[in-house]
Design a protein around this motif. Structure first.
Motif, PDB file in Angstrom:
ATOM      1  N   GLY A 136      36.367  29.764   4.939  1.00 53.43           N
ATOM      2  CA  GLY A 136      35.490  29.038   4.438  1.00 53.43           C
ATOM      3  C   GLY A 136      34.752  28.468   6.370  1.00 53.43           C
ATOM      4  N   ILE A 137      34.733  28.644   6.888  1.00 49.52           N
ATOM      5  CA  ILE A 137      33.674  28.333   8.395  1.00 49.52           C
ATOM      6  C   ILE A 137      32.647  29.330   8.106  1.00 49.52           C
ATOM      7  CG2 ILE A 137      33.555  27.945  10.985  1.00 49.52           C
ATOM      8  CD1 ILE A 137      36.605  27.770  10.809  1.00 49.52           C
ATOM      9  N   SER A 138      30.961  28.354   8.014  1.00 49.36           N
ATOM     10  CA  SER A 138      30.476  29.012   7.836  1.00 49.36           C
ATOM     11  C   SER A 138      29.661  30.029   9.071  1.00 49.36           C
ATOM     12  CB  SER A 138      28.702  28.102   8.002  1.00 49.36           C
ATOM     13  OG  SER A 138      27.693  28.512   8.379  1.00 49.36           O
ATOM     14  N   GLY A 139      29.171  30.725   9.049  1.00 48.07           N
ATOM     15  CA  GLY A 139      28.846  31.702  10.052  1.00 48.07           C
ATOM     16  C   GLY A 139      28.200  31.591  11.281  1.00 48.07           C
ATOM     17  N   GLN A 140      27.481  30.865  11.125  1.00 45.56           N
ATOM     18  CA  GLN A 140      26.695  29.718  11.473  1.00 45.56           C
ATOM     19  C   GLN A 140      27.628  28.769  11.965  1.00 45.56           C
ATOM     20  OE1 GLN A 140      23.116  28.218   8.996  1.00 45.56           O
ATOM     21  NE2 GLN A 140      22.003  30.289   8.756  1.00 45.56           N
ATOM     22  N   ASN A 141      27.994  28.236  12.234  1.00 43.49           N
ATOM     23  CA  ASN A 141      29.035  27.364  12.765  1.00 43.49           C
ATOM     24  C   ASN A 141      29.674  28.005  13.965  1.00 43.49           C
ATOM     25  OD1 ASN A 141      28.501  25.345  10.029  1.00 43.49           O
ATOM     26  ND2 ASN A 141      28.262  25.038  11.900  1.00 43.49           N
ATOM     27  N   ILE A 142      29.520  28.883  14.195  1.00 44.51           N
ATOM     28  CA  ILE A 142      30.931  30.323  14.695  1.00 44.51           C
ATOM     29  C   ILE A 142      29.806  30.821  15.709  1.00 44.51           C
ATOM     30  CG2 ILE A 142      32.102  32.966  14.897  1.00 44.51           C
ATOM     31  CD1 ILE A 142      32.548  31.122  12.010  1.00 44.51           C
ATOM     32  N   TYR A 143      30.763  30.655  16.933  1.00 46.48           N
ATOM     33  CA  TYR A 143      29.619  30.996  18.435  1.00 46.48           C
ATOM     34  C   TYR A 143      30.858  32.455  18.697  1.00 46.48           C
ATOM     35  CZ  TYR A 143      25.773  27.652  18.078  1.00 46.48           C
ATOM     36  OH  TYR A 143      25.105  27.174  17.499  1.00 46.48           O
ATOM     37  N   ALA A 144      30.169  33.692  19.379  1.00 45.73           N
ATOM     38  CA  ALA A 144      30.923  35.043  19.854  1.00 45.73           C
ATOM     39  C   ALA A 144      30.333  34.950  21.010  1.00 45.73           C
ATOM     40  CB  ALA A 144      31.229  36.037  19.160  1.00 45.73           C
ATOM     41  N   GLN A 165      25.727  39.426   7.907  1.00 48.07           N
ATOM     42  CA  GLN A 165      25.921  38.589   9.056  1.00 48.07           C
ATOM     43  C   GLN A 165      25.023  37.531   9.974  1.00 48.07           C
ATOM     44  OE1 GLN A 165      27.183  37.475  12.482  1.00 48.07           O
ATOM     45  NE2 GLN A 165      25.311  38.552  13.641  1.00 48.07           N
ATOM     46  N   THR A 166      25.741  36.052   9.530  1.00 46.47           N
ATOM     47  CA  THR A 166      25.286  35.307  10.033  1.00 46.47           C
ATOM     48  C   THR A 166      25.812  34.763  11.198  1.00 46.47           C
ATOM     49  OG1 THR A 166      26.695  33.782   9.178  1.00 46.47           O
ATOM     50  CG2 THR A 166      24.639  34.437   7.667  1.00 46.47           C
ATOM     51  N   VAL A 167      27.133  35.359  12.002  1.00 45.86           N
ATOM     52  CA  VAL A 167      27.394  34.391  13.359  1.00 45.86           C
ATOM     53  C   VAL A 167      26.455  34.910  14.269  1.00 45.86           C
ATOM     54  CG1 VAL A 167      29.330  35.030  14.859  1.00 45.86           C
ATOM     55  CG2 VAL A 167      29.591  34.984  12.319  1.00 45.86           C
ATOM     56  N   ASN A 168      26.720  33.786  15.490  1.00 48.82           N
ATOM     57  CA  ASN A 168      25.515  33.820  16.668  1.00 48.82           C
ATOM     58  C   ASN A 168      26.472  33.928  17.714  1.00 48.82           C
ATOM     59  OD1 ASN A 168      24.153  31.164  15.960  1.00 48.82           O
ATOM     60  ND2 ASN A 168      25.664  30.488  15.512  1.00 48.82           N
ATOM     61  N   PHE A 169      26.099  36.142  18.241  1.00 53.11           N
ATOM     62  CA  PHE A 169      26.244  36.033  19.066  1.00 53.11           C
ATOM     63  C   PHE A 169      25.118  36.153  20.551  1.00 53.11           C
ATOM     64  CE2 PHE A 169      28.500  38.431  15.734  1.00 53.11           C
ATOM     65  CZ  PHE A 169      29.478  38.888  16.450  1.00 53.11           C
ATOM     66  N   GLN A 170      25.972  35.830  21.778  1.00 58.61           N
ATOM     67  CA  GLN A 170      25.361  35.162  23.133  1.00 58.61           C
ATOM     68  C   GLN A 170      25.709  35.705  23.756  1.00 58.61           C
ATOM     69  OE1 GLN A 170      23.994  31.788  21.377  1.00 58.61           O
ATOM     70  NE2 GLN A 170      21.722  31.431  22.053  1.00 58.61           N
ATOM     71  N   THR A 171      24.885  35.988  25.411  1.00 55.86           N
ATOM     72  CA  THR A 171      25.603  35.189  26.399  1.00 55.86           C
ATOM     73  C   THR A 171      25.447  34.016  27.041  1.00 55.86           C
ATOM     74  OG1 THR A 171      24.007  35.719  27.960  1.00 55.86           O
ATOM     75  CG2 THR A 171      25.343  37.766  27.193  1.00 55.86           C
ATOM     76  N   LEU A 172      26.985  33.789  27.226  1.00 55.28           N
ATOM     77  CA  LEU A 172      26.810  32.113  27.717  1.00 55.28           C
ATOM     78  C   LEU A 172      25.683  31.976  28.354  1.00 55.28           C
ATOM     79  CD1 LEU A 172      28.703  29.733  27.846  1.00 55.28           C
ATOM     80  CD2 LEU A 172      29.040  30.197  30.607  1.00 55.28           C
ATOM     81  N   HIS A 173      25.056  33.037  29.646  1.00 57.13           N
ATOM     82  CA  HIS A 173      24.377  32.329  30.255  1.00 57.13           C
ATOM     83  C   HIS A 173      22.888  31.610  29.460  1.00 57.13           C
ATOM     84  CE1 HIS A 173      25.702  33.650  33.852  1.00 57.13           C
ATOM     85  NE2 HIS A 173      24.553  33.024  34.399  1.00 57.13           N
ATOM     86  N   LYS A 174      22.429  32.743  28.133  1.00 54.37           N
ATOM     87  CA  LYS A 174      21.943  32.441  27.178  1.00 54.37           C
ATOM     88  C   LYS A 174      21.745  31.513  26.229  1.00 54.37           C
ATOM     89  CE  LYS A 174      19.282  34.936  23.216  1.00 54.37           C
ATOM     90  NZ  LYS A 174      19.241  36.242  22.104  1.00 54.37           N
TER      91      LYS A 174
END
Length: 348
Positions: A69-77, A103-112
């Motif tokens: 139940g962790i919201s995708g908006q609160n997950i970072y990959a 799909q609501t998970v945050n996908f980013q590079t660490l630099h971004k």
């Protein structure tokens, strides 16, 4: 699926079985164990080549969101390149589509991600403007160092300036600042200059970005760390949003990157293979594992050891080489018997 998986009474094992049906796949027991750890606290997973770490990580993200139940908006990959991050995002989006969810998970590079945090908080550092640029060119760095050293009444051989600039970048990434530690590093030794002059040049190059209000990519994480240390409320605010952070290719982390990540989440899942480390030149180091467990002493240590790329004979032969070099891999296995290893005499 999004409705039924939230019903009270379904077990996590039953949920994973249901997910296997929807995704038309099957997970190994090792993979299932890792999937179930997503969202439970800090985890470091050592994944051997071809063991399906990305495939398993996607399932772990889905389990954290749909079962825990962790919201995708609160997950970072996170990963290190746009290509690797993009691959994670595409594979996750496909899985979400198969499950009938958005799909609501945050996908980013660490630099971004660091650029985003700095762009929202740069005024706290006393900067009136904020922009980023590529690496400070060696030509520009050379001129800055040469003119400043002359103004200080010091001298430095022109052919040493390049080594000094490279050493500053390397030691910044490795978070090596204390004099005794700096002096033991090969990057500093290759400069062949007095430590005090080296330290002064290092500070000059760092604050040049501050004064010009243009942060170079190489200094982006260091400025983020400075922001998070000076203003703990920024760290706490982000942690309150980030309930889970997946870090793929964790073997390529530098100590600086690890430190920044530790100030952005209390629930990291690191997945990596130390045998595939390719960014040692950028500060990535074997000590990253020890540093991780010092920061998270209660973290779970997981493994993925069954490769889907080769047969047992090849895995066994590779293991002899891997273990000889002291980087683990003792449990590395293949998909079954039937492989062949042929040795050939090489040219001189």
């Amino acid at each position: 699926m999004s409705e039924t998986t939230r019903n009270i009474g379904i077990t996590e094992d039953a949920f994973i079985t249901k997910m296997e049906v929807y995704l038309k796949t099957q997970y190994t027991e090792e993979q299932k164990s890792l999937i179930k750890e997503f969202g439970n606290g800090p985890v470091f997973c050592f994944a051997d080549p071809g063991t399906g770490k990305t495939y398993t990580a996607i399932a772990g993200l889905l389990d954290a969101e749909l079962f825990k139940g962790i919201s995708g908006q609160n997950i970072y990959a996170l990963s290190f390149t746009n290509m690797a991050t993009g691959e994670l995002a595409v594979r996750h989006t496909r899985a979400c589509s198969s499950l009938g969810i958005r799909q609501t998970v945050n996908f980013q590079t660490l630099h971004k991600l660091c650029r985003q945090i700095l762009s929202e908080n740069y005024r706290k550092l006393g900067m009136m403007n904020f922009q980023t640029s590529g690496q400070l060119s060696m030509e520009s760095a050379y001129k800055i160092v040469e003119s400043s050293v002359n103004e200080w009444g010091e001298t430095i051989e022109p052919n040493k300036i390049r080594n000094v600039v490279k050493a500053c970048e390397s030691l910044n990434a490795a978070l090596v600042f204390e004099e005794d530690n700096v002096k033991t590093k090969m990057a500093f030794k290759q400069c062949n200059i007095d430590y005090k002059l080296f330290d002064r040049i290092r500070g000059l190059l760092f604050y040049y970005s501050y004064l010009s209000e243009t942060i170079t990519v190489s200094n982006l994480l260091l400025y983020t760390l400075m922001l998070l240390q000076k203003f703990p409320e920024v760290s706490e605010e982000f942690k309150s949003k980030c309930k889970l952070m997946l870090v793929d290719e964790a073997q390529d982390l530098s100590l600086l990157q690890l430190r920044v990540i530790s100030m952005l989440t209390d629930n990291p899942v690191f997945i990596g293979d130390m045998k595939q480390q390719i960014y040692a030149f950028n500060g990535a180091c074997q000590e990253i594992v020890d540093a991780f467990f010092r920061m998270y002493p209660n973290a779970k240590k997981m493994q993925l050891t069954r490769s889907f790329r080769c047969k047992n004979e090849i895995a066994e032969y590779a293991t002899k080489i891997i273990t000889y070099n002291g980087i683990g891999g003792e449990n590395f296995t293949g998909t079954g018997m039937g492989g062949a290893v042929n040795l050939y005499t090489g040219l001189d």
